[in-house]
Design an enzyme around this catalytic site. Structure first.
Site, PDB file in Angstrom:
ATOM      1  N   GLY A  82       0.954  -0.980  -0.080  1.00 38.07           N
ATOM      2  CA  GLY A  82       0.048   0.082   0.093  1.00 38.07           C
ATOM      3  C   GLY A  82       0.830   1.186  -0.100  1.00 38.07           C
ATOM      4  O   GLY A  82       2.119   1.344   0.264  1.00 38.07           O
ATOM      5  N   GLY A  83       0.271   2.383  -0.224  1.00 31.87           N
ATOM      6  CA  GLY A  83       1.090   3.729  -0.421  1.00 31.87           C
ATOM      7  C   GLY A  83       1.478   4.023  -1.494  1.00 31.87           C
ATOM      8  O   GLY A  83       1.176   3.436  -2.396  1.00 31.87           O
ATOM      9  N   HIS A  88      14.385   4.043  -0.680  1.00 30.53           N
ATOM     10  CA  HIS A  88      15.181   3.434   0.272  1.00 30.53           C
ATOM     11  C   HIS A  88      16.720   3.672   0.046  1.00 30.53           C
ATOM     12  O   HIS A  88      17.132   3.778  -1.173  1.00 30.53           O
ATOM     13  CB  HIS A  88      15.178   1.698   0.364  1.00 30.53           C
ATOM     14  CG  HIS A  88      13.653   1.447   0.490  1.00 30.53           C
ATOM     15  ND1 HIS A  88      13.019   1.868   1.907  1.00 30.53           N
ATOM     16  CD2 HIS A  88      12.621   0.967  -0.031  1.00 30.53           C
ATOM     17  CE1 HIS A  88      11.717   1.511   1.844  1.00 30.53           C
ATOM     18  NE2 HIS A  88      11.460   0.892   0.808  1.00 30.53           N
ATOM     19  N   CYS A 179       5.864   9.662  -0.183  1.00 25.40           N
ATOM     20  CA  CYS A 179       4.578   9.230   0.294  1.00 25.40           C
ATOM     21  C   CYS A 179       3.465  10.022  -0.383  1.00 25.40           C
ATOM     22  O   CYS A 179       2.302  10.063   0.068  1.00 25.40           O
ATOM     23  CB  CYS A 179       4.386   8.897   1.667  1.00 25.40           C
ATOM     24  SG  CYS A 179       5.487   7.996   2.571  1.00 25.40           S
TER      25      CYS A 179
END
Length: 227
Positions: A82-83, A88, A179
């Site tokens: 999700g999201g 990273h 995000c």
């Protein structure tokens, strides 16, 4: 009182390629659902520079061109978590819990709040007050985001997870709208404390808080022991 439920804690040293960890998670989740892996598992690791696009991602939130990403050595992967879009890289502790929510609580919102609590408690030992912001998933320090969360569940077994900025190069977040939140400011443990941050210390604190929050006895292990 120590919990009778065990979680195998696996800390992978160095940098783990994203696709390698992704394949590992899916295998472990399938084995956990089938009972081949009898205990919950927490993978803790760091990735090389990579951008992942979750199910809610918008193309407009990836700001860098393919040429620029190649020049900087940043991979891009579309994933089932999700999201929206996230980053990273080295100096960021990534946690992938492979846990059977059937043995905890079959409630995805509860699970997300538990992961936030893990990180909030872990940050306390660094003198950092983490908090939630209503309507968003993740952990903030005041209005600065320090940790992102995006999960996937299959047969009530979780994978994907959280990313906590320890000593991450925060300029890399300029490649994306983190995000999908406009004007969000990212931060890290090192930035908030003004001190170098040893990733091993972050591993230790997150492992302890994970065990406390999920009522699990954390048992250091390795991948071979799960085979």
């Amino acid at each position: 009182m120590t919990s009778e439920r065990v979680c195998k804690l696996i800390h992978l040293p160095g940098l783990t390629e994203y696709t390698e960890a992704w394949d590992l998670q899916r295998r472990l989740a399938a084995d956990r659902a089938d009972g081949t892996v009898p205990d919950d598992v927490l993978l803790l690791l760091e990735h090389p520079r990579v951008i992942t696009l979750g199910r809610s991602s918008s193309d407009s939130n990836l700001l860098a061109s393919p040429d620029l990403l190649r020049q900087r050595g940043v991979e891009v992967h579309e994933v089932e978590r999700g999201g929206d879009v996230t980053y990273h890289g080295p100096g960021q502790l990534v946690g992938y819990p492979i846990i059977d929510l059937g043995r905890h609580k079959q409630d995805l919102h509860w699970y997300l709040r538990q992961l936030e609590e893990v990180l909030i408690r872990g940050l306390r030992d660094f003198g950092i007050v983490g908090r939630r912001i209503e309507g968003y998933t993740g952990v903030w320090v005041e209005n600065r985001k320090i940790a992102s969360i995006g999960v996937h569940v299959t047969r009530w077994v979780t994978y994907h997870g959280f990313a906590l900025n320890a000593s991450t190069n925060l300029t890399d977040f300029e490649l994306i709208v983190p995000c999908g939140i406009d004007a969000v400011q990212m931060t890290s443990i090192a930035k908030e404390t003004g001190q170098p941050c040893d990733i091993t210390a972050v591993v230790d604190r997150v492992a302890v808080s994970f065990g406390d929050v999920f009522d699990l006895a954390m048992q250091p292990s390795d991948l071979q022991s799960l085979s």
